[in-house]
Scaffold this motif. Structure first.
Motif, PDB file in Angstrom:
ATOM      1  N   LEU A  50     -57.422 -28.443  42.707  1.00 37.46           N
ATOM      2  CA  LEU A  50     -58.206 -29.578  43.177  1.00 37.46           C
ATOM      3  C   LEU A  50     -59.162 -29.125  44.285  1.00 37.46           C
ATOM      4  N   PRO A  51     -60.193 -29.890  44.561  1.00 37.51           N
ATOM      5  CA  PRO A  51     -61.084 -29.511  45.669  1.00 37.51           C
ATOM      6  C   PRO A  51     -60.340 -29.410  47.006  1.00 37.51           C
ATOM      7  N   GLU A  52     -59.327 -30.277  47.208  1.00 32.24           N
ATOM      8  CA  GLU A  52     -58.630 -30.330  48.500  1.00 32.24           C
ATOM      9  C   GLU A  52     -57.417 -29.412  48.591  1.00 32.24           C
ATOM     10  N   ALA A  53     -56.860 -28.977  47.446  1.00 35.55           N
ATOM     11  CA  ALA A  53     -55.632 -28.179  47.461  1.00 35.55           C
ATOM     12  C   ALA A  53     -55.359 -27.620  46.078  1.00 35.55           C
ATOM     13  N   THR A  54     -54.544 -26.577  46.041  1.00 33.73           N
ATOM     14  CA  THR A  54     -53.991 -26.077  44.794  1.00 33.73           C
ATOM     15  C   THR A  54     -52.565 -26.609  44.727  1.00 33.73           C
ATOM     16  N   VAL A  55     -52.190 -27.178  43.583  1.00 30.22           N
ATOM     17  CA  VAL A  55     -50.863 -27.778  43.418  1.00 30.22           C
ATOM     18  C   VAL A  55     -50.116 -26.992  42.348  1.00 30.22           C
ATOM     19  N   VAL A  56     -48.908 -26.543  42.688  1.00 30.19           N
ATOM     20  CA  VAL A  56     -48.068 -25.777  41.769  1.00 30.19           C
ATOM     21  C   VAL A  56     -46.664 -26.368  41.781  1.00 30.19           C
ATOM     22  N   HIS A  57     -45.882 -26.005  40.787  1.00 32.75           N
ATOM     23  CA  HIS A  57     -44.508 -26.506  40.762  1.00 32.75           C
ATOM     24  C   HIS A  57     -43.629 -25.758  41.757  1.00 32.75           C
ATOM     25  N   ALA A  58     -43.665 -24.406  41.729  1.00 34.06           N
ATOM     26  CA  ALA A  58     -42.686 -23.655  42.513  1.00 34.06           C
ATOM     27  C   ALA A  58     -43.266 -22.618  43.463  1.00 34.06           C
ATOM     28  N   GLY A  59     -44.180 -21.795  42.997  1.00 29.98           N
ATOM     29  CA  GLY A  59     -44.644 -20.697  43.828  1.00 29.98           C
ATOM     30  C   GLY A  59     -46.083 -20.331  43.539  1.00 29.98           C
ATOM     31  N   PHE A  60     -46.621 -19.496  44.407  1.00 32.68           N
ATOM     32  CA  PHE A  60     -48.013 -19.064  44.298  1.00 32.68           C
ATOM     33  C   PHE A  60     -48.097 -17.651  44.845  1.00 32.68           C
ATOM     34  N   ASP A  61     -48.628 -16.736  44.055  1.00 27.86           N
ATOM     35  CA  ASP A  61     -48.754 -15.349  44.489  1.00 27.86           C
ATOM     36  C   ASP A  61     -50.005 -15.212  45.348  1.00 27.86           C
ATOM     37  N   PRO A  62     -49.840 -14.972  46.648  1.00 23.95           N
ATOM     38  CA  PRO A  62     -51.003 -14.876  47.540  1.00 23.95           C
ATOM     39  C   PRO A  62     -51.963 -13.744  47.178  1.00 23.95           C
ATOM     40  N   ALA A  63     -51.513 -12.769  46.389  1.00 29.52           N
ATOM     41  CA  ALA A  63     -52.360 -11.634  46.022  1.00 29.52           C
ATOM     42  C   ALA A  63     -53.237 -11.914  44.798  1.00 29.52           C
ATOM     43  N   ARG A  64     -53.093 -13.095  44.189  1.00 24.77           N
ATOM     44  CA  ARG A  64     -53.841 -13.405  42.968  1.00 24.77           C
ATOM     45  C   ARG A  64     -54.600 -14.723  43.108  1.00 24.77           C
ATOM     46  N   PRO A  65     -55.776 -14.809  42.490  1.00 29.11           N
ATOM     47  CA  PRO A  65     -56.455 -16.113  42.452  1.00 29.11           C
ATOM     48  C   PRO A  65     -55.666 -17.076  41.557  1.00 29.11           C
ATOM     49  N   ALA A  66     -55.943 -18.361  41.692  1.00 33.52           N
ATOM     50  CA  ALA A  66     -55.196 -19.386  40.959  1.00 33.52           C
ATOM     51  C   ALA A  66     -55.197 -19.139  39.459  1.00 33.52           C
ATOM     52  N   ASP A  67     -56.322 -18.743  38.905  1.00 35.14           N
ATOM     53  CA  ASP A  67     -56.403 -18.572  37.456  1.00 35.14           C
ATOM     54  C   ASP A  67     -55.751 -17.289  36.941  1.00 35.14           C
ATOM     55  N   GLN A  68     -55.177 -16.491  37.834  1.00 35.65           N
ATOM     56  CA  GLN A  68     -54.488 -15.265  37.424  1.00 35.65           C
ATOM     57  C   GLN A  68     -53.003 -15.277  37.809  1.00 35.65           C
ATOM     58  N   GLN A  69     -52.480 -16.436  38.145  1.00 35.11           N
ATOM     59  CA  GLN A  69     -51.070 -16.557  38.510  1.00 35.11           C
ATOM     60  C   GLN A  69     -50.181 -16.334  37.284  1.00 35.11           C
ATOM     61  N   LEU A  70     -49.010 -15.766  37.491  1.00 42.90           N
ATOM     62  CA  LEU A  70     -48.051 -15.562  36.410  1.00 42.90           C
ATOM     63  C   LEU A  70     -47.223 -16.830  36.211  1.00 42.90           C
ATOM     64  N   PRO A  71     -46.935 -17.198  34.961  1.00 42.45           N
ATOM     65  CA  PRO A  71     -46.158 -18.416  34.709  1.00 42.45           C
ATOM     66  C   PRO A  71     -44.826 -18.470  35.448  1.00 42.45           C
ATOM     67  N   ASN A  72     -44.093 -17.348  35.521  1.00 40.32           N
ATOM     68  CA  ASN A  72     -42.796 -17.369  36.201  1.00 40.32           C
ATOM     69  C   ASN A  72     -42.929 -17.601  37.705  1.00 40.32           C
TER      70      ASN A  72
END
Length: 159
Positions: A50-72
């Motif tokens: 979203l423009p204001e935030a990225t929303v995920v279920h569990a985790g977010f890899d700080p070393a990757r952009p949102a569109d390159q996150q791993l499903p696990n």
């Protein structure tokens, strides 16, 4: 968003997993609409950028952009090579982005804010609280759950 529980239902449908009691109960509760529910969750995104935030279920890899996150990582906060349990909240310490990341999956007594990360799973199903983050103000709102739904299901012999 697709999280670990939705993913389990999809994997059960393909024969990859055997259902646990909680998945059996969910399927029974859906009744004849279960196939429609599976079709719906198969199309859920694994994150929202979203423009204001990225929303995920569990985790977010700080070393990757949102569109390159791993499903696990997105669904379970598990990085490659990690043992069961993964990294439920350690990633929040490493996140240095300016855009907030909002996540659930890991239950906290109260919302957990670390830097620009907001953990908002405060245990509503366990009778604790349902928490939301109001955007773009980044204001946390929390209401008490009416009951401990998980405990009620266990007492009723459903789980």
């Amino acid at each position: 968003l697709r999280g670990n529980h939705e993913d389990k239902h999809l994997r059960i449908a393909t024969g990859e997993l055997t259902p646990a009691p909680s998945q059996v109960i969910c399927k029974e509760q859906c009744g004849p609409d279960y196939d429609e529910v599976l079709a719906y969750i198969a199309h859920l995104p694994m994150y929202l950028d979203l423009p204001e935030a990225t929303v995920v279920h569990a985790g977010f890899d700080p070393a990757r952009p949102a569109d390159q996150q791993l499903p696990n990582v997105l669904m379970r906060a598990r990085w490659p090579g990690m043992k069961f349990g993964g990294d439920p909240v350690g990633w929040t310490e490493r996140y240095r982005g300016t855009k907030p990341v909002v996540f659930g999956h890991t239950v906290f007594e109260t919302a957990r804010v670390v830097g620009r990360t907001f953990g908002i799973d405060t245990g509503a199903c366990h009778g604790q609280h349902l928490t939301a983050l109001v955007l773009p103000q980044e204001r946390l709102v929390s209401v008490r759950a009416r009951e401990n739904y998980w405990s009620q299901a266990r007492k009723g012999g459903q789980i």
